[in-house]
Design an enzyme around this catalytic site. Sequence first.
Site, PDB file in Angstrom:
ATOM      1  CB  ALA A   1      10.343 -34.880 -21.913  1.00 31.85           C
ATOM      2  CB  ALA A   2       9.037 -29.723 -20.937  1.00 23.57           C
ATOM      3  N   PRO A   3       6.753 -29.881 -23.380  1.00 22.54           N
ATOM      4  CG  PRO A   3       4.798 -29.108 -24.419  1.00 22.54           C
ATOM      5  CD  PRO A   3       6.283 -29.245 -24.631  1.00 22.54           C
ATOM      6  N   GLY A   4       5.573 -32.392 -22.959  1.00 23.74           N
ATOM      7  CA  GLY A   4       5.227 -33.771 -22.647  1.00 23.74           C
ATOM      8  C   GLY A   4       4.263 -34.476 -23.569  1.00 23.74           C
TER       9      GLY A   4
ATOM     10  CE  LYS B   1       6.604 -33.825 -31.147  1.00 24.79           C
ATOM     11  NZ  LYS B   1       6.081 -32.569 -30.548  1.00 24.79           N
TER      12      LYS B   1
ATOM     13  CG  ASP C   1      22.525 -29.921 -21.491  1.00 24.89           C
ATOM     14  OD1 ASP C   1      22.369 -30.469 -22.607  1.00 24.89           O
ATOM     15  OD2 ASP C   1      22.909 -28.749 -21.379  1.00 24.89           O
TER      16      ASP C   1
ATOM     17  CG  ASP D   1       9.960 -32.140 -30.438  1.00 27.71           C
ATOM     18  OD1 ASP D   1      10.400 -31.372 -31.310  1.00 27.71           O
ATOM     19  OD2 ASP D   1       8.789 -32.084 -30.023  1.00 27.71           O
TER      20      ASP D   1
ATOM     21  CB  CYS E   1       7.764 -27.011 -34.070  1.00 29.57           C
ATOM     22  SG  CYS E   1       8.609 -26.014 -32.836  1.00 29.57           S
TER      23      CYS E   1
END
Length: 454
Positions: free
Chosen positions: A270-273, A275, A318, A334, A387
């Site tokens: 999730a980080a940096p958050g 999406k 994890d 992601d 990315c």
Amino acid sequence: MLLDAAAGRHADESLDRRARLLSGPDRALCHEIAFGALRWKLLLDSRLDALLSRGLGSLPPPARAVLEVAAYQLLFLDRVPAYAVLDRAVENVRDLLPASQARGLAPVVNATLRAMAAESREPADASRRVPAEAVVETRRRPAPRTGAGGAEDLAVATSHPAWLVARWIERFGPARARAILEADNLRPGVHLRPHAARVTAAELAQRLRAEGASVRPHALHPNCLVLGGGDPAALAAYREGLFSMQDVSGQLVSALAAELATGLTVDLCAAPGGKAGAVAEKPGSRTILAVDVSARRLARLLENARRQSLPLLPVVADARDLALRRPADFVLADVPCLGTGTLRRRVDARWRKTPASLPELTALQRGILSHAADLLAPGGRLLYATCSLEREENEDAAAWILAARGDLRLVDLAPHVEPAFRLRAGEASPAMLFLTPELGDCDGAFAALLEKVA
């Protein structure tokens, strides 16, 4: 900062520590020089190497860094006069090196930069003579070619690692590869994503203009606003949680996730958050788990979620062994990747990444993908995203999970993305999302949608 980057430390964090006491304009110039020197390092090094009879590698790292910073100013900037660049470079050599070394290297640095200035638009003051022995040290050697003859030449001309240039020429062809490389060297815009539940893009633009900011819609995604200048975090609308900062390509993937997510939604990395935040902004009854292996990164995510009043439930775990009490309806993966789509923003990353990292990364990605599929309820959907511009991390990963499991199918994203952003494995294959930086002020991004058959 260049020395920190050469040692493997993150350039942005290093520079922020060193520039935090500077005034706004001076801080902006400092960032421009430091990141410009890092972005154009390979080209600068080739030009400097051609001016040194013993080559750039004969100098200690601090002297090389001083030359790179000064060379960037001479070749790319016009704010600082050449004589001031030379004087500052000599001072920096004396500050950074022991006196015994500095005495010998200061004339070499001075003469090298004089020779470079003589080739650029503003020659250094000719009255500032250098010792004859220093001129001997800077006897010219043949300059490297920087045309379009091959990967090595293109690597120097666009200041990218030759291994990456060769990969992109093979994958995209010479013309598109060059366009991507050139786009990587353009200054990225500051992209804002309006809080979907609280303000439209048009309303946010009006609010920001009332605060004195200059904004315009992004050409690739009208819901994305491009800030014309200044610090977005200094705006009152930011403090009120009306927008977050996210590259337009990330916003397109976020929009997909927000449109497709239902029920129990899990963001595995999730980080940096950005999406997970986009999903949480959309009204509807969802439980959204923001999962990350790093508690520190997750804490920063939650700070931003609190600023925007987003209902995210944090889980430190994890992504390959997360346990759920019930199956998920939607999973976003992601995943960590080589990040070759983000080199225009992460200018130091182009010098830290190597192809040797790919096997480890693809193994990690496959582990996350496989476990993400295990977490899905029948009929649940998995959005896999990177990315990266590398085939192994994108369409090959999707092909691998489809071959490895008979309970997944690839869902066509054509109804959800513009034709220019579609990638197909074959002419009649379902579309995946794929952006590359030459499309216009955007990072590279990939996404594939998978569904668990009931």
